[in-house]
Design a protein around this motif. Structure first.
Motif, PDB file in Angstrom:
ATOM      1  N   PRO A  33     -90.217  10.897 -30.477  1.00 58.13           N
ATOM      2  CA  PRO A  33     -88.888  10.322 -30.290  1.00 58.13           C
ATOM      3  C   PRO A  33     -87.946  11.307 -29.641  1.00 58.13           C
ATOM      4  CG  PRO A  33     -89.646  10.113 -32.576  1.00 58.13           C
ATOM      5  CD  PRO A  33     -90.645  10.920 -31.852  1.00 58.13           C
ATOM      6  N   ASN A  65     -86.520   4.060 -37.353  1.00 58.01           N
ATOM      7  CA  ASN A  65     -87.385   4.248 -36.190  1.00 58.01           C
ATOM      8  C   ASN A  65     -88.621   3.360 -36.288  1.00 58.01           C
ATOM      9  OD1 ASN A  65     -87.715   5.896 -33.710  1.00 58.01           O
ATOM     10  ND2 ASN A  65     -89.618   6.477 -34.715  1.00 58.01           N
ATOM     11  N   ARG A 102     -83.564   8.010 -28.376  1.00 58.38           N
ATOM     12  CA  ARG A 102     -84.773   8.256 -29.162  1.00 58.38           C
ATOM     13  C   ARG A 102     -86.013   8.426 -28.283  1.00 58.38           C
ATOM     14  NH1 ARG A 102     -84.382   4.086 -34.372  1.00 58.38           N
ATOM     15  NH2 ARG A 102     -82.363   4.820 -35.155  1.00 58.38           N
ATOM     16  N   TYR A 103     -86.113   7.648 -27.212  1.00 56.28           N
ATOM     17  CA  TYR A 103     -87.369   7.628 -26.452  1.00 56.28           C
ATOM     18  C   TYR A 103     -87.235   7.890 -24.959  1.00 56.28           C
ATOM     19  CZ  TYR A 103     -89.512   6.123 -30.721  1.00 56.28           C
ATOM     20  OH  TYR A 103     -89.956   6.085 -32.014  1.00 56.28           O
ATOM     21  N   THR A 137     -95.119   8.906 -37.730  1.00 58.26           N
ATOM     22  CA  THR A 137     -94.667   8.703 -36.362  1.00 58.26           C
ATOM     23  C   THR A 137     -95.845   8.875 -35.430  1.00 58.26           C
ATOM     24  OG1 THR A 137     -92.504   9.564 -36.900  1.00 58.26           O
ATOM     25  CG2 THR A 137     -93.103   9.499 -34.581  1.00 58.26           C
TER      26      THR A 137
END
Length: 269
Positions: A9, A39, A77-78, A3
């Motif tokens: 996230p 993701n 998530r963001y 990630t």
């Protein structure tokens, strides 16, 4: 898959969403049986749109449509488009950079050949379609988001420079591996061998493979022999200082002999 370190996230960024999009209240509505993307897949879809249309031209609506994902899930998530953009770009940079182990595997006993091989790998990487798209995107957005350039250096340029500096120390340093300007030599290698080609390509200049190969060979030769000639010049300067010291010593010895001769004559009288 890793990630990106540019954004985490689920953590909203400091900027509000430039599209004016906001998370929808209430339960997310999904068509029955619609799969949820991982993701990494979401970041890949988002990056494709950012690369194609730029940051301003890409909306959260377009990303969710391309990903087949509910807007609520993306926001969960963001948080906003800026954070999603940084995460997608960070992931792309991590996937694109050349691993140091691959560069190290190109080392041979012939140092010039080693530099040619490493230069060819780095130039090919930056001139690849993925490299050029990333270069143009980061150049376009780094003024508004300078942290993008910082992350690019931390993820890719920094480790490559450290490896090159160590390589120069090992090959051109003294018996103890000391080379005072190894960091400057590493920077010069990237700027001369790789940077010029990257800049030309980013501005849309046609890149001929044979001309690129000639550029790599010419640049490596100039850089390497410039460093070697520098050492010769330094050795020459040391020789000159030694000769001056010897000349001064001989003069002092002549003066000492003259005084001894005079003292002996006076003693006989």
């Amino acid at each position: 898959m890793r990630t990106s370190s540019l954004a985490e996230p689920g953590v909203p960024g400091p900027d509000s969403d430039p599209d004016g999009d906001s998370p929808q209240a209430g339960p997310a509505r999904r068509r029955p049986g619609r799969p949820t993307l991982s993701n990494e897949q979401l970041l890949d879809k988002a990056l494709d749109l950012f690369l194609e249309k730029g940051f301003d031209g890409t909306s959260i609506d377009a990303i969710t449509a391309a990903a087949g994902m509910a807007k609520r899930t993306v926001y969960a998530r963001y948080g906003d488009k800026t954070t999603l953009f940084k995460a997608a770009l960070g992931r792309a940079i991590e996937e694109w950079i050349v691993p140091i182990d691959r560069l190290r595997a190109e080392e041979t006993d012939d140092f010039e050949q080693t530099l040619l091989r490493i230069g060819a790998i780095l130039v090919a990487n930056v001139l690849s379609p993925a490299g050029l798209r990333l270069l143009r995107l980061t150049n376009a957005e780094s003024v508004r988001m300078p942290e993008i350039s910082i992350a690019n250096v931390q993820l890719g340029t920094g480790p490559t420079l450290a490896y090159l500096a160590d390589l120069f120390r090992r090959r051109l340093g003294g018996p103890d591996g000391v080379m005072a300007d190894a960091d400057e030599a590493a920077t010069a290698f990237l700027n001369i061998v790789v940077g010029g080609q990257a800049s030309n390509a980013a501005w849309g200049m046609p890149m001929d493979p044979q001309a690129t190969d000639r550029h790599i060979r010419y640049s490596v030769r100039i850089l390497l022999h410039g460093l070697l000639d520098r050492e010769a010049v330094e050795r020459g300067a040391d020789d000159q200082r030694l000769r001056r010291l010897l000349d001064e010593t001989m003069v002092q010895l002549d003066e000492a002999r003259a005084r001894l001769t005079q003292a002996a004559r006076l003693a006989r009288e």
